[in-house]
Design a protein around this motif. Sequence first.
Motif, PDB file in Angstrom:
ATOM      1  N   ARG A  53       0.824  -1.208   0.000  1.00  0.00           N
ATOM      2  CA  ARG A  53       0.000   0.000   0.000  1.00  0.00           C
ATOM      3  C   ARG A  53       0.857   1.256   0.000  1.00  0.00           C
ATOM      4  O   ARG A  53       0.644   2.165   0.787  1.00  0.00           O
ATOM      5  CB  ARG A  53      -0.981  -0.014   1.164  1.00  0.00           C
ATOM      6  CG  ARG A  53      -2.007  -1.126   1.017  1.00  0.00           C
ATOM      7  CD  ARG A  53      -3.020  -1.100   2.089  1.00  0.00           C
ATOM      8  NE  ARG A  53      -2.368  -1.467   3.353  1.00  0.00           N
ATOM      9  CZ  ARG A  53      -3.006  -1.750   4.459  1.00  0.00           C
ATOM     10  NH1 ARG A  53      -4.309  -1.696   4.489  1.00  0.00           N
ATOM     11  NH2 ARG A  53      -2.355  -2.084   5.544  1.00  0.00           N
ATOM     12  N   HIS A  54       1.829   1.263  -0.944  1.00  0.00           N
ATOM     13  CA  HIS A  54       2.679   2.440  -1.087  1.00  0.00           C
ATOM     14  C   HIS A  54       3.354   2.417  -2.456  1.00  0.00           C
ATOM     15  O   HIS A  54       3.255   1.447  -3.192  1.00  0.00           O
ATOM     16  CB  HIS A  54       3.731   2.508   0.026  1.00  0.00           C
ATOM     17  CG  HIS A  54       4.734   1.400  -0.007  1.00  0.00           C
ATOM     18  ND1 HIS A  54       4.565   0.214   0.674  1.00  0.00           N
ATOM     19  CD2 HIS A  54       5.932   1.284  -0.652  1.00  0.00           C
ATOM     20  CE1 HIS A  54       5.611  -0.573   0.463  1.00  0.00           C
ATOM     21  NE2 HIS A  54       6.456   0.055  -0.359  1.00  0.00           N
ATOM     22  N   TRP A 100       2.167   2.090  -7.460  1.00  0.00           N
ATOM     23  CA  TRP A 100       1.502   1.815  -6.190  1.00  0.00           C
ATOM     24  C   TRP A 100       1.330   0.303  -6.143  1.00  0.00           C
ATOM     25  O   TRP A 100       0.867  -0.310  -7.108  1.00  0.00           O
ATOM     26  CB  TRP A 100       0.144   2.500  -6.159  1.00  0.00           C
ATOM     27  CG  TRP A 100      -0.561   2.328  -4.860  1.00  0.00           C
ATOM     28  CD1 TRP A 100      -1.458   1.366  -4.550  1.00  0.00           C
ATOM     29  CD2 TRP A 100      -0.421   3.159  -3.708  1.00  0.00           C
ATOM     30  NE1 TRP A 100      -1.894   1.527  -3.255  1.00  0.00           N
ATOM     31  CE2 TRP A 100      -1.279   2.626  -2.716  1.00  0.00           C
ATOM     32  CE3 TRP A 100       0.338   4.286  -3.406  1.00  0.00           C
ATOM     33  CZ2 TRP A 100      -1.395   3.192  -1.453  1.00  0.00           C
ATOM     34  CZ3 TRP A 100       0.211   4.845  -2.143  1.00  0.00           C
ATOM     35  CH2 TRP A 100      -0.639   4.304  -1.184  1.00  0.00           C
ATOM     36  N   TYR A 124       9.115   7.000   0.522  1.00  0.00           N
ATOM     37  CA  TYR A 124       7.832   6.305   0.491  1.00  0.00           C
ATOM     38  C   TYR A 124       6.686   7.285   0.270  1.00  0.00           C
ATOM     39  O   TYR A 124       6.661   8.364   0.859  1.00  0.00           O
ATOM     40  CB  TYR A 124       7.588   5.563   1.807  1.00  0.00           C
ATOM     41  CG  TYR A 124       8.370   4.284   1.924  1.00  0.00           C
ATOM     42  CD1 TYR A 124       7.734   3.054   1.823  1.00  0.00           C
ATOM     43  CD2 TYR A 124       9.743   4.302   2.137  1.00  0.00           C
ATOM     44  CE1 TYR A 124       8.453   1.869   1.928  1.00  0.00           C
ATOM     45  CE2 TYR A 124      10.465   3.129   2.230  1.00  0.00           C
ATOM     46  CZ  TYR A 124       9.813   1.928   2.134  1.00  0.00           C
ATOM     47  OH  TYR A 124      10.516   0.766   2.232  1.00  0.00           O
ATOM     48  N   ARG A 126       2.911   6.959   1.006  1.00  0.00           N
ATOM     49  CA  ARG A 126       1.990   6.051   1.688  1.00  0.00           C
ATOM     50  C   ARG A 126       0.525   6.490   1.577  1.00  0.00           C
ATOM     51  O   ARG A 126      -0.370   5.764   1.990  1.00  0.00           O
ATOM     52  CB  ARG A 126       2.392   5.907   3.148  1.00  0.00           C
ATOM     53  CG  ARG A 126       3.779   5.297   3.305  1.00  0.00           C
ATOM     54  CD  ARG A 126       4.113   5.050   4.771  1.00  0.00           C
ATOM     55  NE  ARG A 126       5.492   4.654   4.970  1.00  0.00           N
ATOM     56  CZ  ARG A 126       5.955   3.420   4.841  1.00  0.00           C
ATOM     57  NH1 ARG A 126       5.142   2.453   4.484  1.00  0.00           N
ATOM     58  NH2 ARG A 126       7.229   3.149   5.063  1.00  0.00           N
TER      59      ARG A 126
END
Length: 141
Positions: A53-54, A100, A124, A126
């Motif tokens: 999820r990044h 992503w 990152y 996020r």
Amino acid sequence: MNAAYPPPHLITLPKLGESSIGYISVVEGGSLLFRVERVFWTYYTPESILRGRHAHHRTEQVLVAVAGRIVVTAETPDGELHTFRLEDPNVGLYLPPSCWHTMQYSHTAVQLALASLPYNEQDYIRDYDEYHRIWRPDPAD
């Protein structure tokens, strides 16, 4: 997709040996699109957990399921979704910084990650909305 990087894709790593004695796969020299600066692995992840999820500003990665199965979903800046099923220890997934990505693991999965840069929290992204602001092309352009 950012022209500076290729899209996410599977790469086949060397598989040396035979079924009677086992196999070894090797990454060395120029066998990847980048020089490896960081190696880490993920294991004992419950199947109900969605990791990742990044995206990254600069880091390129190759992910390998050295054991078990990992389903990786990668979204490119143009909004295209790519789903990859990693379950062969001699197959890696190249992820450019502009993707992503999420990963879901089988109970026995061990993921090896080869990264182009050392860990840096500032690399990152996020927040999914921030990812879109940074990487999605402006339709007005």
